[in-house]
Motif scaffolding. Structure first.
Motif, mmCIF file in Angstrom:
data_model
loop_
_atom_site.group_PDB
_atom_site.id
_atom_site.type_symbol
_atom_site.label_atom_id
_atom_site.label_comp_id
_atom_site.label_asym_id
_atom_site.label_seq_id
_atom_site.Cartn_x
_atom_site.Cartn_y
_atom_site.Cartn_z
ATOM 1 N N THR A 161 0.852 -1.189 0.000
ATOM 2 C CA THR A 161 0.000 0.000 0.000
ATOM 3 C C THR A 161 0.892 1.244 0.000
ATOM 4 N N LYS A 162 0.488 2.232 -0.772
ATOM 5 C CA LYS A 162 1.289 3.443 -0.979
ATOM 6 C C LYS A 162 1.642 4.141 0.331
ATOM 7 N N GLN A 163 0.752 4.098 1.306
ATOM 8 C CA GLN A 163 0.977 4.833 2.553
ATOM 9 C C GLN A 163 2.175 4.317 3.344
ATOM 10 N N LEU A 164 2.616 3.078 3.054
ATOM 11 C CA LEU A 164 3.737 2.496 3.787
ATOM 12 C C LEU A 164 5.068 2.626 3.040
ATOM 13 N N GLU A 165 5.059 3.301 1.909
ATOM 14 C CA GLU A 165 6.266 3.387 1.068
ATOM 15 C C GLU A 165 7.452 3.987 1.821
ATOM 16 N N SER A 166 7.279 5.147 2.409
ATOM 17 C CA SER A 166 8.392 5.813 3.096
ATOM 18 C C SER A 166 8.872 4.993 4.287
#
Length: 238
Positions: free
Chosen positions: A115-120
């Protein structure tokens, strides 16, 4: 059902976490009970695990609406071998839930969707796998590779099509051990946990056996003179 109700009542798209094929099927059945809802699925090229957007029929999602990032792992290939279990175990040890993680694919390269929100967070925290230093890069989801899978084929006979009998044959262990795996909910058939040893398997069924890997019944033939059932199956074991 809550997400379907929300999409229907608010007349706006609702995004889910990653779903396995069984969950995708259930969601499509649920959404089908609403007059104007459509389920859009996406997880990257060749993906098995996908995110869903439940939306009114007018809505046409773009790739970015699914909020998926594709990560590529760079590691010293000459000195270490990374397997699916190493990557999954390390990611989950960071406190990331399984439904936030999509497919893990290995074929010369090693990639996974998230999921994009966990990228960083994962770029910052994931720096070692199986004892090796690794580096993560975000790449376009369209560059997702297809996993190379080395399925092995077998032909045999079994006394019955019971789950414990078939698993015993597949894992080359005793029926007692096969039953223990089932009792401990470590066996899935078609992505659903089955805890009944007498469950009847059928042609095309996909089995997931924790600690061993995957297997699939490819054919169920006739019976022998001793009333044993001929079966063909493939395994993708560790």
């Amino acid at each position: 059902m809550d997400k379907c109700n929300r999409a229907n009542e608010q007349f706006s798209p609702v995004l889910t976490h990653f779903l396995d094929p069984r969950e995708q099927y259930i969601l499509e059945v649920l959404a089908g009970s609403f007059e104007d809802l459509i389920v859009h699925l996406y997880g990257g090229t060749f993906a098995e695990r996908k995110r869903a957007i439940i939306a009114p029929s007018y809505f046409e999602p773009e790739e970015e609406d699914f909020e998926i990032v594709l990560m590529e792992i760079k590691y010293p290939e000459k000195f270490v071998t990374l397997q699916h279990r190493h990557i999954l175990g390390t990611i989950m040890s960071l406190g990331i839930e399984r439904d936030q993680l999509g497919d893990i694919v290995l074929n010369g390269q090693v990639q996974f969707t998230l999921t994009k929100q966990l990228e960083s967070y994962i770029i910052l925290e994931l720096n070692r796998i199986n004892g090796a230093t690794v580096k993560l890069n975000s790449i376009p989801v369209k560059d997702m590779i297809q996993s190379k899978e080395d399925w092995k084929s077998f032909h045999t006979t079994v006394s019955a099509l019971r789950l414990d009998v078939v698993i015993k044959e597949m894992i080359r262990k005793s029926r007692t051990i096969a039953k223990q795996l089932i009792d401990k909910k470590r066996v899935k058939v078609n992505h659903t946990v089955i805890d009944a040893a007498d469950f009847q398997v059928g042609s095309g069924d996909l089995l997931s056996i924790q600690g061993f890997g995957r297997a699939q019944i490819t054919e169920i033939g006739g019976t022998t003179k001793k009333d044993k059932v001929r079966i063909s199956y493939e395994t993708l074991f560790k």
